[in-house]
Design an enzyme around this catalytic site. Sequence first.
Site, PDB file in Angstrom:
ATOM      1  N   ASP A  85      16.806  33.282  68.637  1.00  0.00           N
ATOM      2  CA  ASP A  85      16.607  34.889  69.104  1.00  0.00           C
ATOM      3  C   ASP A  85      16.924  35.112  70.556  1.00  0.00           C
ATOM      4  O   ASP A  85      16.302  35.648  71.495  1.00  0.00           O
ATOM      5  CB  ASP A  85      15.025  34.980  68.829  1.00  0.00           C
ATOM      6  CG  ASP A  85      14.523  34.715  67.647  1.00  0.00           C
ATOM      7  OD1 ASP A  85      15.164  35.198  66.795  1.00  0.00           O
ATOM      8  OD2 ASP A  85      13.282  34.010  67.633  1.00  0.00           O
ATOM      9  N   GLU A 251      13.554  42.977  60.634  1.00  0.00           N
ATOM     10  CA  GLU A 251      13.113  42.655  62.046  1.00  0.00           C
ATOM     11  C   GLU A 251      14.135  42.555  62.993  1.00  0.00           C
ATOM     12  O   GLU A 251      15.252  42.791  62.596  1.00  0.00           O
ATOM     13  CB  GLU A 251      12.278  41.134  61.879  1.00  0.00           C
ATOM     14  CG  GLU A 251      13.026  40.095  61.397  1.00  0.00           C
ATOM     15  CD  GLU A 251      12.321  38.706  61.222  1.00  0.00           C
ATOM     16  OE1 GLU A 251      10.999  38.758  61.169  1.00  0.00           O
ATOM     17  OE2 GLU A 251      12.842  37.563  61.164  1.00  0.00           O
TER      18      GLU A 251
END
Length: 360
Positions: A85, A251
């Site tokens: 991420d 997401e």
Amino acid sequence: MVVTTQRKPCRRARFMVPGCICIYVIAILAHINLATALLCFVSLTRNFLPIMRLPLTLFSTAIFSAVANAYPNPGVVTGDTAVADPTMCKDDAGTYFIFSTAPGIQILTSTDRTAWTYAGLVWPDGASWTDAYTGTTNGNLWAPDCTYLDGQFYLYYAASSFGSQNSAIFFAKSTTGASGSFTNEGLVTSTVTGDTYNAIDPNLLVAGSTWYLSLGSFWDGIVGEASSTGKPSGSSVNSLAERFVNSGAIEASVIFQFGDFYYLFSSWDICCDGTSSTYNIRVGRSSTYNGGFVDADGVALTDGGGTLVLESHGDIIGPGGQDIMTDVDGVVIVYHYYTSTGTWLGINLLDFSTGWPVAF
């Protein structure tokens, strides 16, 4: 005696119809828009025109080969490149910073966006205020989001555990971006079991005087709320994107302004499962930052729409968890992907010349 001659079929005409079909085939198989497919087809015709005379099975093999290579491999990076991420910022001195998921939030730095060096943790002594959400002491802090503005780093990050809505987003500031230099600005927003969305994966959009925070994962998808000086100015949220298949797996939102449009990037499907991960990056666009996003086929993102930007190809598995920034050489996308050896940093550029981002 009348002599008749038989004209040979026009080679161009013979080629145009199969050519149009091929463009559509490439678009469908590669999950890309027609403009991108056309570029692929031009490459095919320049390099493989002679095979038009070969059997259909051989020509089909060439098409499938081109489709398989429709997505670029990540650009070359060296050094410490194990991340999850990632978010990237660049300070006024030209130093690049990547912040990524880890206990304490990992920091990498680079002077050229290629060679990366581990530079410690945002919270080297832990972040005890997040323990109630991670369910452990000094647990993983997820999906940070960095914005560098007027000499200051603004860093958002999430605390939660897999499959839980007991989640929270926090906010920190630093003037240097160095390990241990961040000031805890406290809680931004949180959710509990039964809420309609999940307070993780934050992303801050700053467009002029507009500050807007997008967030969300699974449940009712991606939502947004107005932000003021780093924290929401109210409690209401509006829906930006949602899925209705695969458990609503969407997401990692990023809203990025380019030209006349705001582009909403997201990651679909399953993260964090090694080479079994199915993460892929999608996008929609709107003329406003807080709604109305549609994909290249005109399907609203709130109705499950999303145009594919990157997906698994070759040895690159599950690209996602992306961030977008503008640099001197264009628009940059950073993300993580999986191989049999771990989770790694991916960096590519994005071409918006068709009105839709194409990685290269």
